[in-house]
Design a protein around this motif. Structure first.
Motif, PDB file in Angstrom:
ATOM      1  N   ASN A   1       0.741  -1.200   0.241  1.00  0.00           N
ATOM      2  CA  ASN A   1       0.074  -0.077   0.028  1.00  0.00           C
ATOM      3  C   ASN A   1       0.861   1.109  -0.178  1.00  0.00           C
ATOM      4  OD1 ASN A   1      -2.089   1.776   0.221  1.00  0.00           O
ATOM      5  ND2 ASN A   1      -2.558   1.481   2.375  1.00  0.00           N
ATOM      6  N   LEU A   2       1.507   1.624  -1.077  1.00  0.00           N
ATOM      7  CA  LEU A   2       2.286   2.623  -1.157  1.00  0.00           C
ATOM      8  C   LEU A   2       1.657   3.633  -2.345  1.00  0.00           C
ATOM      9  CD1 LEU A   2       5.712   0.748  -1.831  1.00  0.00           C
ATOM     10  CD2 LEU A   2       5.038   2.318   0.379  1.00  0.00           C
ATOM     11  N   PRO A   3       2.207   4.901  -2.194  1.00  0.00           N
ATOM     12  CA  PRO A   3       1.497   6.059  -3.262  1.00  0.00           C
ATOM     13  C   PRO A   3       1.580   5.578  -4.526  1.00  0.00           C
ATOM     14  CG  PRO A   3       3.139   6.866  -1.457  1.00  0.00           C
ATOM     15  CD  PRO A   3       3.190   5.464  -1.412  1.00  0.00           C
ATOM     16  N   GLY A   4       0.685   5.335  -5.354  1.00  0.00           N
ATOM     17  CA  GLY A   4       0.571   5.117  -6.920  1.00  0.00           C
ATOM     18  C   GLY A   4       0.329   3.507  -7.014  1.00  0.00           C
ATOM     19  N   PHE A   5      -0.041   2.860  -6.015  1.00  0.00           N
ATOM     20  CA  PHE A   5      -0.209   1.355  -6.100  1.00  0.00           C
ATOM     21  C   PHE A   5      -1.295   0.824  -7.095  1.00  0.00           C
ATOM     22  CE2 PHE A   5      -3.292   2.365  -2.951  1.00  0.00           C
ATOM     23  CZ  PHE A   5      -4.313   1.528  -3.235  1.00  0.00           C
ATOM     24  N   ASP A   6      -2.341   1.714  -7.236  1.00  0.00           N
ATOM     25  CA  ASP A   6      -3.392   1.541  -7.900  1.00  0.00           C
ATOM     26  C   ASP A   6      -3.276   2.219  -9.483  1.00  0.00           C
ATOM     27  OD1 ASP A   6      -3.481   4.268  -7.015  1.00  0.00           O
ATOM     28  OD2 ASP A   6      -5.455   4.173  -6.666  1.00  0.00           O
ATOM     29  N   LEU A   7      -2.159   2.306  -9.925  1.00  0.00           N
ATOM     30  CA  LEU A   7      -1.795   2.951 -11.259  1.00  0.00           C
ATOM     31  C   LEU A   7      -2.074   1.492 -12.165  1.00  0.00           C
ATOM     32  CD1 LEU A   7       1.240   5.316 -11.085  1.00  0.00           C
ATOM     33  CD2 LEU A   7      -0.997   6.030 -11.576  1.00  0.00           C
ATOM     34  N   ASP A   8      -2.498   2.031 -13.581  1.00  0.00           N
ATOM     35  CA  ASP A   8      -2.638   0.928 -14.403  1.00  0.00           C
ATOM     36  C   ASP A   8      -1.117   0.623 -14.536  1.00  0.00           C
ATOM     37  OD1 ASP A   8      -5.443   1.080 -14.459  1.00  0.00           O
ATOM     38  OD2 ASP A   8      -5.253   2.317 -16.414  1.00  0.00           O
ATOM     39  N   GLY A   9      -1.177  -0.437 -14.944  1.00  0.00           N
ATOM     40  CA  GLY A   9       0.562  -1.204 -15.155  1.00  0.00           C
ATOM     41  C   GLY A   9       0.974  -1.796 -14.025  1.00  0.00           C
ATOM     42  N   VAL A  10       0.499  -1.705 -12.740  1.00  0.00           N
ATOM     43  CA  VAL A  10       1.088  -2.279 -11.409  1.00  0.00           C
ATOM     44  C   VAL A  10       0.423  -3.457 -11.328  1.00  0.00           C
ATOM     45  CG1 VAL A  10       1.628  -2.002  -8.992  1.00  0.00           C
ATOM     46  CG2 VAL A  10       1.961  -0.243 -10.711  1.00  0.00           C
ATOM     47  N   HIS A  11       1.187  -4.694 -11.414  1.00  0.00           N
ATOM     48  CA  HIS A  11       0.839  -6.005 -11.415  1.00  0.00           C
ATOM     49  C   HIS A  11       0.993  -7.007 -10.222  1.00  0.00           C
ATOM     50  CE1 HIS A  11      -1.393  -5.269 -15.362  1.00  0.00           C
ATOM     51  NE2 HIS A  11      -0.239  -4.909 -15.785  1.00  0.00           N
ATOM     52  N   TYR A  12       0.231  -7.915  -9.861  1.00  0.00           N
ATOM     53  CA  TYR A  12       0.754  -9.081  -9.014  1.00  0.00           C
ATOM     54  C   TYR A  12       0.496 -10.303  -9.856  1.00  0.00           C
ATOM     55  CZ  TYR A  12       0.444  -5.776  -5.294  1.00  0.00           C
ATOM     56  OH  TYR A  12       0.415  -4.631  -4.440  1.00  0.00           O
ATOM     57  N   LEU A  13       1.137 -11.382  -9.460  1.00  0.00           N
ATOM     58  CA  LEU A  13       0.859 -12.726 -10.115  1.00  0.00           C
ATOM     59  C   LEU A  13       0.288 -13.741  -9.421  1.00  0.00           C
ATOM     60  CD1 LEU A  13       3.496 -14.031 -13.009  1.00  0.00           C
ATOM     61  CD2 LEU A  13       1.869 -15.390 -11.654  1.00  0.00           C
ATOM     62  N   ARG A  14      -0.815 -14.047  -9.503  1.00  0.00           N
ATOM     63  CA  ARG A  14      -1.339 -15.254  -8.547  1.00  0.00           C
ATOM     64  C   ARG A  14      -2.258 -16.067  -9.483  1.00  0.00           C
ATOM     65  NH1 ARG A  14       0.429 -18.416  -4.579  1.00  0.00           N
ATOM     66  NH2 ARG A  14      -1.221 -18.981  -3.197  1.00  0.00           N
ATOM     67  N   THR A  15      -2.869 -15.371 -10.435  1.00  0.00           N
ATOM     68  CA  THR A  15      -4.116 -16.375 -11.083  1.00  0.00           C
ATOM     69  C   THR A  15      -3.952 -16.137 -12.537  1.00  0.00           C
ATOM     70  OG1 THR A  15      -5.320 -14.137 -11.297  1.00  0.00           O
ATOM     71  CG2 THR A  15      -5.744 -15.347  -9.238  1.00  0.00           C
ATOM     72  N   VAL A  16      -4.673 -16.736 -13.203  1.00  0.00           N
ATOM     73  CA  VAL A  16      -4.482 -16.861 -14.684  1.00  0.00           C
ATOM     74  C   VAL A  16      -4.875 -15.701 -15.320  1.00  0.00           C
ATOM     75  CG1 VAL A  16      -4.647 -19.396 -14.805  1.00  0.00           C
ATOM     76  CG2 VAL A  16      -6.914 -18.174 -14.738  1.00  0.00           C
ATOM     77  N   GLY A  17      -5.829 -14.944 -14.450  1.00  0.00           N
ATOM     78  CA  GLY A  17      -6.110 -13.643 -14.901  1.00  0.00           C
ATOM     79  C   GLY A  17      -5.054 -12.609 -14.981  1.00  0.00           C
ATOM     80  N   ASP A  18      -4.371 -12.583 -13.980  1.00  0.00           N
ATOM     81  CA  ASP A  18      -3.131 -11.954 -13.627  1.00  0.00           C
ATOM     82  C   ASP A  18      -1.987 -12.136 -14.874  1.00  0.00           C
ATOM     83  OD1 ASP A  18      -3.989 -11.002 -11.278  1.00  0.00           O
ATOM     84  OD2 ASP A  18      -2.890 -12.543 -10.186  1.00  0.00           O
ATOM     85  N   VAL A  19      -2.049 -13.239 -15.402  1.00  0.00           N
ATOM     86  CA  VAL A  19      -1.028 -13.574 -16.295  1.00  0.00           C
ATOM     87  C   VAL A  19      -1.263 -12.832 -17.596  1.00  0.00           C
ATOM     88  CG1 VAL A  19       0.029 -15.455 -17.701  1.00  0.00           C
ATOM     89  CG2 VAL A  19      -0.354 -15.840 -15.304  1.00  0.00           C
ATOM     90  N   ALA A  20      -2.548 -12.842 -17.930  1.00  0.00           N
ATOM     91  CA  ALA A  20      -3.105 -12.484 -19.215  1.00  0.00           C
ATOM     92  C   ALA A  20      -2.775 -10.860 -19.118  1.00  0.00           C
ATOM     93  CB  ALA A  20      -4.655 -12.772 -19.377  1.00  0.00           C
ATOM     94  N   GLU A  21      -2.873 -10.189 -18.129  1.00  0.00           N
ATOM     95  CA  GLU A  21      -2.627  -8.896 -17.802  1.00  0.00           C
ATOM     96  C   GLU A  21      -1.410  -8.438 -18.188  1.00  0.00           C
ATOM     97  OE1 GLU A  21      -4.428  -7.228 -14.289  1.00  0.00           O
ATOM     98  OE2 GLU A  21      -6.264  -7.787 -14.618  1.00  0.00           O
ATOM     99  N   ILE A  22      -0.403  -9.318 -17.603  1.00  0.00           N
ATOM    100  CA  ILE A  22       1.239  -9.035 -17.791  1.00  0.00           C
ATOM    101  C   ILE A  22       1.522  -9.211 -18.953  1.00  0.00           C
ATOM    102  CG2 ILE A  22       3.299 -10.013 -16.851  1.00  0.00           C
ATOM    103  CD1 ILE A  22       1.807 -10.421 -14.188  1.00  0.00           C
ATOM    104  N   GLN A  23       0.865 -10.371 -19.529  1.00  0.00           N
ATOM    105  CA  GLN A  23       1.172 -10.750 -21.167  1.00  0.00           C
ATOM    106  C   GLN A  23       1.078  -9.654 -22.032  1.00  0.00           C
ATOM    107  OE1 GLN A  23      -0.663 -14.290 -21.409  1.00  0.00           O
ATOM    108  NE2 GLN A  23       0.979 -15.783 -21.338  1.00  0.00           N
TER     109      GLN A  23
END
Length: 412
Positions: free
Chosen positions: A120-142
């Motif tokens: 929970n840091l300033p700018g954590f909710d900007l587009d392009g900041v990702h985590y990787l835990r689900t198949v949906g996360d992978v699609a966003e990173i790819q």
């Protein structure tokens, strides 16, 4: 438990442990109702490939699915996907779902796993900041995988370095920021950390250790730089954060079950409620090999506890006590870890980590083998699992002597 029971078994959590429990319940001869509840909309799948071959696009979802959809139909297991469990009412033996349903159980398995640790840091909710835990996360990173794109990885653990390796092979410019003074500091010895730092740097990845992240900045709501606590700016097109995971214990805790660094279970995965078991990342369980309680984040642990829980729910005690093991794939390197190295008093290297790409580090505690980190050394890894379980006392000189076959390493 007979198949004539009214409500049967409910499994909360459609991951590795939950799917294994379905398989094992039927293998144990249980013929009653089984309901598997998961909050994702897809059937249970493997998570480890998500940061490796699945992220690289080398395999599709059919290769990470634990079982095809028809398996659950054949096993007479009702899949309740895209469903959140809001509460467990132990006195009534029911679970309450987020959409208002009340479902009864005779036996319950909590296999809720874990979730990413968010920052929970300033700018954590900007587009392009990702985590990787689900198949949906992978699609966003790819979606960012375009040659020449700039990625900053926050966290130099397994996930961060695996993502870095895949991205670099896809033509991405990669910078890894790690707060600790070395990568994978939580899980490996400095010898192994130095090796992986060398490998990544040789591949063109920028590794920066001892760097704290203060926040993210961007333009038009899209991240363009990571700002460090030391005042540096790291330009980027996207960010992947990998700073650990948190066990999902809130449901169990709200139900009044004992929770302490995980849901507390016995060797048969029973919780403080005899009709409720728990398995996987979310549990704190006794380990006979090390003589202490552990909370493990591994596929092996989830699978074995899933089997143990299924046995317990069918009235059979099959205590779980094994040598933990883990792995990480980066580039052409397979790191296999047997056991837990915490508290070791001596590290002995077999092979050359300074120049080669294949070696093993043996960790001894007062002469007794407690763990091995093996890089492209399957024989050392396999033999280590046996020797650790035996509490084998080894001669450091014999470990280091590669002319001695691993099968003979423990001989006097």
């Amino acid at each position: 438990m007979a198949g004539s029971d009214r409500n049967g078994v409910i499994i909360i959590g459609a991951g590795q442990a939950g799917a294994q429990a379905v398989v094992s319940l039927r293998a144990e001869g249980y013929d009653g109702p089984i309901r598997l509840i998961g909050d994702e909309s897809v059937p249970p799948y493997q998570r480890p490939p998500l940061s490796k071959k699945f992220l690289a696009g080398e395999i599709g979802f059919d290769r990470v699915e634990l079982k095809p959809a028809e398996f659950y139909a054949q096993a007479h297991c009702e899949l309740l996907l895209g469903t959140r469990v809001a509460a467990i009412e132990r006195e009534k033996h029911v679970v309450l779902t987020g959409d208002g349903r009340e479902i009864g159980y005779d036996k319950l398995l909590i296999a809720t796993g874990s979730r990413v640790r968010e920052i929970n840091l300033p700018g954590f909710d900007l587009d392009g900041v990702h985590y990787l835990r689900t198949v949906g996360d992978v699609a966003e990173i790819q979606a960012h995988f375009k040659p020449g794109a700039r990625m900053v990885v926050v966290g130099g653990g397994y996930i961060g370095l695996e993502v870095a390796a895949v991205a670099k092979k896809n033509g991405i410019e990669v910078t890894v920021l790690e707060t600790a003074e070395r990568v994978m500091a939580r899980v490996v010895d400095p010898i192994v950390s130095r090796f992986y730092e060398r490998i990544h740097k040789e591949a063109g990845v920028v590794i920066r250790t001892g760097v704290t992240v203060a926040g993210f900045e961007g333009e038009n709501n899209k991240v363009t730089r990571v700002v460090s606590g030391e005042g540096e700016n790291f330009l980027c097109d996207f960010v992947v954060v990998g700073v650990g995971i948190i066990p999902n214990t809130e449901l169990a805790q709200s139900a009044g079950l004992e929770v302490e660094n995980g849901i507390v279970v016995d060797a048969c995965t029973r919780t403080s409620d005899p009709d409720i078991c728990a398995a996987g990342d979310c549990t704190n369980h006794p380990n006979g090999v090390y003589g202490r309680r552990l909370r493990l984040e591994s596929v092996q642990n989830a699978i074995e506890q899933g089997k143990t829980a299924a046995a317990a729910m069918t009235g059979k005690d099959k205590p779980y006590s094994q040598v933990p093991w883990f792995w990480s794939d980066q580039y052409d390197l397979k790191l296999q870890i047997a056991g837990l190295s915490s508290g070791y008093t001596q590290a002995v290297t077999r092979g050359d980590p300074e120049a080669g790409r294949s070696f093993a580090v043996f960790y001894l505690k007062d002469g007794v083998l407690v763990s091995v980190d093996a890089v492209n050394r399957a024989p050392e890894f396999m033999m280590a699992r046996t020797l650790i379980a035996q509490h084998a006392r080894l001669d450091p000189a014999r470990i280091a002597d590669e002319t001695i076959n691993m099968k003979d390493i423990a001989k006097a």
